[in-house]
Scaffold this active site. Structure first.
Site, PDB file in Angstrom:
ATOM      1  N   TYR A 118       7.384  -4.380  16.136  1.00 54.77           N
ATOM      2  CA  TYR A 118       7.053  -4.315  14.718  1.00 54.77           C
ATOM      3  C   TYR A 118       7.812  -3.177  14.051  1.00 54.77           C
ATOM      4  O   TYR A 118       7.836  -2.047  14.567  1.00 54.77           O
ATOM      5  CB  TYR A 118       5.545  -4.149  14.525  1.00 54.77           C
ATOM      6  N   ARG A 162       0.805  -1.218   0.000  1.00 55.29           N
ATOM      7  CA  ARG A 162       0.000   0.000   0.000  1.00 55.29           C
ATOM      8  C   ARG A 162       0.842   1.274   0.000  1.00 55.29           C
ATOM      9  O   ARG A 162       0.328   2.374  -0.211  1.00 55.29           O
ATOM     10  CB  ARG A 162      -0.959  -0.008   1.198  1.00 55.29           C
TER      11      ARG A 162
END
Length: 451
Positions: free
Chosen positions: A100, A16
């Site tokens: 993350y 994206r």
């Protein structure tokens, strides 16, 4: 503190983002997304493992950090599968902290709270309460105790109403984590190995899941596209601006200020709108920076005025200097005390002595300029011969007339006067007028004419 291993998941492609480089190499402020996470992990953990997949070679090459243990995930089969790739390198007698690479604003203080909980229960989970929890795994509680995490696509209608969601960040006893990971299956709508399934396993073995609820949702927000990246950039800058103002910096509009690096400042400093600071910037006392300036890796003294639309990089600006508007100070320049660098003046790799003035439309490069020198409009130093750069030296008190070219290497003596419109190719003596044009009747004794 018990031995802590950071396992940073950074294997996703980030489609994206619509970018050629991996998502974790997108930049927020002065660091990549992964760089922000690494800063916090390396400050807290004794070992850092980064799990990479798409663009892994790019990521490794970018950081070139021998302290990082790189782990490959050839197939992206879910978060549980990603963590499994790091486990062969981790001892059971330790804590594993799962982070993350696209969650850049996590705070070290939050991670310290989370890891501290592991010693009590073996499993600690970081959650956040969102007004709109759509898309996130819901935290399922019973009698206020965490029972499981249910992903959005697997949740019932009632479970979808829950606003406490999983951030993905957790700290687990490494021995327990290894045991739980070995029992994961992919029996879900995505066909992936969910790391979150270990929560239900832990509950099933009688473990109480410790919980830390983060207050600032930006701290645990992930970045999946350029819109989210820009949103976190503004959150990061707003937080910095608030801290600076609490420390005494006057920002005319904190929403229109960017610091992409490290800033130190003295008292009574003011920065107007649309100023961008990059790298390491220090500002003295009572200094003002006007709108639309970009300042990079620069030390600025006391009582300095920087007027609008000026660009300053890798330079030193002395006390009382007056810069701009539309000035450009290029790398390796040292601007002395009470120097004036005026509009449309460019200075490159030069030292400008105390009290000197370069007021309009000039280029000064590879120059050592003395004190109280006056440079007229349109003066340039011709420092490049097409192959090499050469130095110009200008003595104290010299006056260089407008529209003059100083062809380096050349030395202009102390208190020398260079006539306007001259092209100086030879050294000019002290205390004398030098010019390069036809003699005029008004010329007096002591003039040296280059023609």
């Amino acid at each position: 503190m018990e031995h802590i291993n950071a396992i940073i998941l950074a294997a996703g492609k980030g489609s994206r983002m619509n970018a050629a480089k991996p998502k974790v190499l997108q930049v927020l402020s002065d660091k990549t997304l992964l760089g922000h996470v690494l800063t916090q992990a390396q400050a807290l953990c004794s070992q850092v493992f980064v799990v990479v997949g798409f663009g892994g070679d790019q990521v490794r090459h970018f950081f070139k950090d021998d302290s990082i243990h790189w782990v490959g995930q050839a197939e992206q089969l879910g978060t549980g599968h990603a963590v499994q790739q790091a486990m062969p390198h981790i001892d059971d007698d330790s804590i594993s902290l799962v982070l993350y690479g696209d969650v850049p604003l996590i705070e070290q203080s939050t991670l310290e709270k989370l890891t501290a909980q592991v010693q009590k229960s073996g499993v600690a989970l970081l959650s956040v309460i969102l007004e709109n929890p759509t898309g996130y795994g819901r935290i399922i509680r019973q009698n206020n105790q965490i029972q499981a995490i249910v992903e959005q696509k697997d949740a019932s209608i009632e479970q979808l109403k829950i606003c406490e969601v999983n951030t993905g960040v957790m700290a687990v006893d490494s021995g327990l984590l290894r045991s739980y990971l070995s029992k994961l299956d992919s029996n879900n709508t995505q066909g992936e190995f969910y790391l979150t399934d270990i929560i239900a396993m832990a509950v099933g073995t009688g473990k109480t899941i410790a919980s830390v609820i983060v207050e600032n949702e930006c701290e645990v927000a992930g970045v999946n596209d350029k819109i989210q990246l820009a949103t976190l950039e503004r959150a990061f800058q707003k937080n910095q601006a608030s801290q600076f103002m609490q420390q005494g910096l006057m920002l005319r509009d904190p929403a229109r200020f960017d610091c992409r690096g490290n800033l130190s400042f003295g008292q009574d400093c003011e920065i107007d709108v649309n100023v961008v600071l990059e790298g390491d910037v220090s500002i003295g006392n009572n200094t003002t920076i006007a709108p639309n300036c970009i300042i990079r890796n620069t030390k600025i003294g006391d009582n300095v005025v920087i007027l609008p639309n000026s660009l300053i990089e890798d330079a030193v600006i002395g006390d009382g200097a007056f810069i701009g508007p539309f000035a450009r100070i290029r790398p390796e320049s040292k601007i002395g005390n009470n120097v004036k660098i005026g509009n449309f003046v460019e200075v490159k790799k030069s030292t400008i002595g105390k009290g000197s003035k370069i007021s309009h439309l000039s280029y000064v490069g590879d120059t050592v300029m003395g004190e109280e020198v006056n440079i007229g409009a349109g003066v340039i130093t011709c420092n490049y011969d097409g192959v090499n750069k050469h130095q110009t030296t200008i003595g104290d008190g010299a006056f260089i007339g407008s529209d003059t070219q100083l062809v380096a290497p050349v030395v202009i003596g102390k208190n020398a006067l260079i006539g306007a419109g001259s092209t100086i190719t030879k050294n000019a003596p002290d205390n004398a007028l030098t010019l390069s044009r036809a003699k005029q009747s008004s010329l007096k004794k002591g003039i040296k004419n280059h023609d």
